[in-house]
Design a protein around this motif. Structure first.
Motif, mmCIF file in Angstrom:
data_model
loop_
_atom_site.group_PDB
_atom_site.id
_atom_site.type_symbol
_atom_site.label_atom_id
_atom_site.label_comp_id
_atom_site.label_asym_id
_atom_site.label_seq_id
_atom_site.Cartn_x
_atom_site.Cartn_y
_atom_site.Cartn_z
ATOM 1 N N UNK A 111 0.860 -1.179 0.000
ATOM 2 C CA UNK A 111 0.000 0.000 0.000
ATOM 3 C C UNK A 111 0.894 1.225 0.000
ATOM 4 N N UNK A 112 0.583 2.195 -0.838
ATOM 5 C CA UNK A 112 1.352 3.434 -0.899
ATOM 6 C C UNK A 112 0.874 4.372 0.207
ATOM 7 N N UNK A 113 1.806 4.800 1.045
ATOM 8 C CA UNK A 113 1.488 5.678 2.163
ATOM 9 C C UNK A 113 1.700 7.145 1.810
ATOM 10 N N UNK A 114 2.768 7.418 1.084
ATOM 11 C CA UNK A 114 3.090 8.797 0.733
ATOM 12 C C UNK A 114 3.945 8.772 -0.530
ATOM 13 N N UNK A 115 3.882 9.825 -1.328
ATOM 14 C CA UNK A 115 4.619 9.860 -2.587
ATOM 15 C C UNK A 115 4.507 11.246 -3.198
ATOM 16 N N UNK A 116 5.345 11.508 -4.206
ATOM 17 C CA UNK A 116 5.113 12.677 -5.053
ATOM 18 C C UNK A 116 5.115 12.279 -6.528
ATOM 19 N N UNK A 117 4.971 10.961 -6.808
ATOM 20 C CA UNK A 117 4.859 10.484 -8.185
ATOM 21 C C UNK A 117 3.469 10.728 -8.770
ATOM 22 N N UNK A 118 2.435 10.409 -7.982
ATOM 23 C CA UNK A 118 1.068 10.482 -8.474
ATOM 24 C C UNK A 118 0.466 9.139 -8.828
ATOM 25 N N UNK A 119 1.048 8.027 -8.362
ATOM 26 C CA UNK A 119 0.481 6.700 -8.626
ATOM 27 C C UNK A 119 -0.839 6.521 -7.869
ATOM 28 N N UNK A 144 11.824 19.228 -14.190
ATOM 29 C CA UNK A 144 12.313 20.269 -13.281
ATOM 30 C C UNK A 144 12.248 19.813 -11.826
ATOM 31 N N UNK A 145 11.578 18.697 -11.589
ATOM 32 C CA UNK A 145 11.530 18.105 -10.244
ATOM 33 C C UNK A 145 12.738 17.194 -10.096
ATOM 34 N N UNK A 146 13.645 17.530 -9.209
ATOM 35 C CA UNK A 146 14.897 16.783 -9.090
ATOM 36 C C UNK A 146 14.710 15.403 -8.477
ATOM 37 N N UNK A 147 13.734 15.273 -7.584
ATOM 38 C CA UNK A 147 13.665 14.092 -6.723
ATOM 39 C C UNK A 147 12.231 13.605 -6.596
ATOM 40 N N UNK A 148 12.046 12.292 -6.744
ATOM 41 C CA UNK A 148 10.741 11.652 -6.537
ATOM 42 C C UNK A 148 10.895 10.548 -5.489
ATOM 43 N N UNK A 149 9.877 10.400 -4.672
ATOM 44 C CA UNK A 149 9.940 9.407 -3.603
ATOM 45 C C UNK A 149 8.621 8.655 -3.484
ATOM 46 N N UNK A 150 8.723 7.493 -2.896
ATOM 47 C CA UNK A 150 7.574 6.594 -2.728
ATOM 48 C C UNK A 150 7.739 5.910 -1.384
ATOM 49 N N UNK A 151 6.706 6.006 -0.572
ATOM 50 C CA UNK A 151 6.727 5.369 0.745
ATOM 51 C C UNK A 151 5.599 4.349 0.807
ATOM 52 N N UNK A 152 5.942 3.108 1.170
ATOM 53 C CA UNK A 152 4.952 2.032 1.148
ATOM 54 C C UNK A 152 5.014 1.245 2.450
ATOM 55 N N UNK A 153 4.054 0.358 2.601
ATOM 56 C CA UNK A 153 4.187 -0.724 3.566
ATOM 57 C C UNK A 153 3.512 -1.964 3.012
ATOM 58 N N UNK A 154 3.818 -3.066 3.644
ATOM 59 C CA UNK A 154 3.204 -4.339 3.238
ATOM 60 C C UNK A 154 1.792 -4.376 3.793
ATOM 61 N N UNK A 155 0.833 -4.740 2.984
ATOM 62 C CA UNK A 155 -0.556 -4.690 3.422
ATOM 63 C C UNK A 155 -0.841 -5.663 4.558
ATOM 64 N N UNK A 156 -0.245 -6.871 4.501
ATOM 65 C CA UNK A 156 -0.353 -7.799 5.627
ATOM 66 C C UNK A 156 1.009 -7.832 6.299
ATOM 67 N N UNK A 157 1.400 -6.705 6.848
ATOM 68 C CA UNK A 157 2.780 -6.482 7.260
ATOM 69 C C UNK A 157 3.193 -7.276 8.486
ATOM 70 N N UNK A 158 2.252 -7.629 9.327
ATOM 71 C CA UNK A 158 2.627 -8.363 10.532
ATOM 72 C C UNK A 158 2.419 -9.857 10.290
ATOM 73 N N UNK A 159 3.464 -10.469 9.736
ATOM 74 C CA UNK A 159 3.378 -11.892 9.422
ATOM 75 C C UNK A 159 3.646 -12.701 10.686
ATOM 76 N N UNK A 160 2.818 -13.662 10.936
ATOM 77 C CA UNK A 160 2.970 -14.505 12.115
ATOM 78 C C UNK A 160 3.427 -15.895 11.706
ATOM 79 N N UNK A 161 4.196 -16.538 12.580
ATOM 80 C CA UNK A 161 4.574 -17.944 12.350
ATOM 81 C C UNK A 161 3.343 -18.827 12.438
ATOM 82 N N UNK A 162 3.337 -19.861 11.574
ATOM 83 C CA UNK A 162 2.222 -20.809 11.617
ATOM 84 C C UNK A 162 2.360 -21.706 12.848
#
Length: 531
Positions: A491-499, A513-531
């Motif tokens: 899941x995209x949390x923050x960005x300046x790309x426009x996705x 003219x924009x020198x820098x682009x960034x993308x901040x994400x996390x895993x949607x099921x980010x807390x993986x537990x052992x079976x």
């Protein structure tokens, strides 16, 4: 460390997730206090290593008492404990002033798809899920020659990394779909040094590594002669040296002698003599009296350094008379019988003994410990290149520098060798291409890009990726686009790309003219537990 990062570190100290342990193992944390010797009266025989950890420490495997990342990086106000650096654009090394370039960069997030692994304990098999916090980056270009003559040029593809990085971090270059023959050029350490992390730390100290922690710092770096240094000849170290080699060491540990130690004592004029060592553990210096001592634990049988020599290298005036005594432990207070070693003195150049120690000691020891590990960049470079890079660090920041970093003032070459492998730098792949008059070629660089991340704290699930559009490039860009693929696990949390993947926006035009682009994400099921 700024106040925000100190607070995040404190708040997150008990909340480390299993899914970042592998990444954390690659992170080289900042030291709170390195065992270094300030010039002045120092207690005798302070030992840097103890007991059985010594062999691993010679390879730089025990925490290295230093840091690899400092924080910073992504977008508006975003900081990371470990900043991976941006994706840089393709450039031209020689010629090509009239070439036109179009670019598309794609971030493929398929490594975030969970997969199952297992392990066995006491006859039972346990399954668990994991994923990789990284993206597969495909950086593609169409280069057009608008002129009336064929052009043959040398292209340059920069990337941030370390010699210790996995080979997958090394970009794979293709030209019109065919693998290109590339040459690797390695820049010097890209960061600097700072004081130990604590409230009120003396920021004039050069005790800790201060890795680049923002894209702006890479911009500053690449606006210097850094790139030129990556192509310069490496130091030869031709200065005369006197070597004291300690070999045939013996002395068995016992209840009365738990850590048999050899201690070499001598006197020097600190203005006229520089001491480097390999294989020693402790350093004692008294600048007032000129008294010096270097001590080492006698290698035990079956240890990785058993049977290896230790070296004391003298630059400038010789040390003259010396004593070598054995002691029951590293305190060097109670002498030990039936222990000792043979000292052989000879004259050579620093370059010759430096190369011999690197190949016959450090690299052999590394190979014996990782005989089946050929998956990092370090294992792809010739020994002579590594020797040169280590010599470069010694001259830039070690005791051969006009302003040596406090981090290396013990003169221990183990630190130089280890940090040459682990410290951040910018590397460059070069390759030649021919573009016909009025024609075009396609150039693609594909690599795995590790995420910028926090290892603990409130933002430990956040991963950052970023790129720069024109930094360091001499190509004339007529357009750039960016795309994302396989986004179902992130899941995209923050960005300046426009996705906006949920609404089908997976490719966007970039503003040059924009020198820098960034993308901040996390895993949607980010807390993986052992079976």
């Amino acid at each position: 460390m700024n106040g925000e990062k100190i607070l995040r570190l404190y708040n997150g100290i008990t909340g480390i997730h299993e899914d970042i342990i592998e990444e954390a193992q690659r992170f080289q944390p900042k030291k709170k206090a390195k065992l270094w010797i300030k010039w002045g009266v120092v207690a005798a025989c302070l030992s840097v290593m103890v007991g059985g950890v010594y062999g691993a420490a010679r390879l730089g495997l025990i925490d290295r008492m230093g840091g690899a990342s400092g924080g910073g990086g992504g977008g508006e106000g975003i900081t990371y404990m470990s900043y991976a650096g941006p994706v840089f654009p393709l450039s031209v090394l020689d010629g090509g002033d009239t070439l036109l370039a179009e670019r598309n960069i794609n971030y493929d997030f398929s490594p975030y798809e969970p997969f199952t692994e297992s392990y066995a304990v006491d006859g039972k098999t346990y399954n668990y899920e994991r994923y990789f916090s990284q993206s597969i980056v495909t950086d593609s270009y169409v280069l057009t020659n608008p002129g009336q003559e064929e052009q043959t040029v040398t292209l340059l593809y920069p990337f941030a990394g370390r010699l210790s990085d996995d080979l997958e971090v090394l970009p794979t270059i293709t030209v019109n779909g065919e693998p290109a023959k590339t040459s690797l050029h390695i820049g010097p350490y890209s960061g600097g040094y700072e004081g130990a992390y604590s409230v009120g730390a003396d920021m004039t100290e050069t005790l800790n590594l201060a890795e680049l922690d923002s894209w702006e710092k890479y911009r500053t770096l690449l606006n210097t002669d850094y790139q030129a240094r990556a192509f310069d000849a490496l130091p030869n170290l031709t200065q005369p040296a006197v070597v004291y080699e300690i070999s045939d060491m013996y002395g068995e540990p016992s209840e009365d002698a738990p850590a048999p130690t050899l201690n070499m004592e001598f006197t020097i004029d600190f203005e006229k003599t520089t001491i480097l060592t390999y294989g020693f553990n402790g350093v004692t210096n008294n600048i007032t009296t000129g008294y010096c001592a270097r001590d080492l634990f006698i290698p035990r049988e079956h240890s990785v350094n058993y049977g290896e020599s230790a070296y004391l290298i003298v630059l400038g005036d010789d040390i003259g008379d010396y004593t070598l005594k054995a002691y029951v432990n590293g305190a060097c207070e109670k002498e030990m019988e039936h222990a000792g070693g043979t000292v052989t003195r000879y004259e050579t150049t620093l370059g010759e003994i430096f190369a011999a120690i690197t190949t016959e000691q450090y690299l052999d020891l590394y190979a014996s410990a990782f005989y089946d590990d050929d998956t990092d960049i370090f294992n792809t470079i010739p020994a002579d290149t590594f020797i040169g890079l280590a010599a470069e660090l010694l001259c830039d920041y070690g005791l051969l520098s006009d302003t040596p970093a406090m981090r290396y003032d013990t003169g221990m070459l183990e630190e130089i060798f280890s940090e040459t492998r682990y410290m951040g730098r910018v590397m460059y792949l070069t390759f030649d291409v021919t573009i016909p008059e009025g024609g075009s070629i396609e150039v693609t660089a594909e690599m795995v890009k590790k995420a910028s991340m926090d290892f603990i704290g409130e933002y430990k699930d956040r991963n950052g990726y970023d790129m720069v559009t024109r930094l360091g490039s001499s190509l004339t860009y007529t357009g750039q686009t960016a795309s994302v693929s396989n986004t179902e696990y992130i899941e995209i949390l923050d960005q300046n790309f426009g996705f906006d993947p949920e609404n089908g926006v997976t490719k966007v035009d970039l503003d040059l003219t924009q020198e820098h682009y960034y993308l901040e994400i996390w895993k949607t099921d980010k807390r993986l537990e052992k079976n």
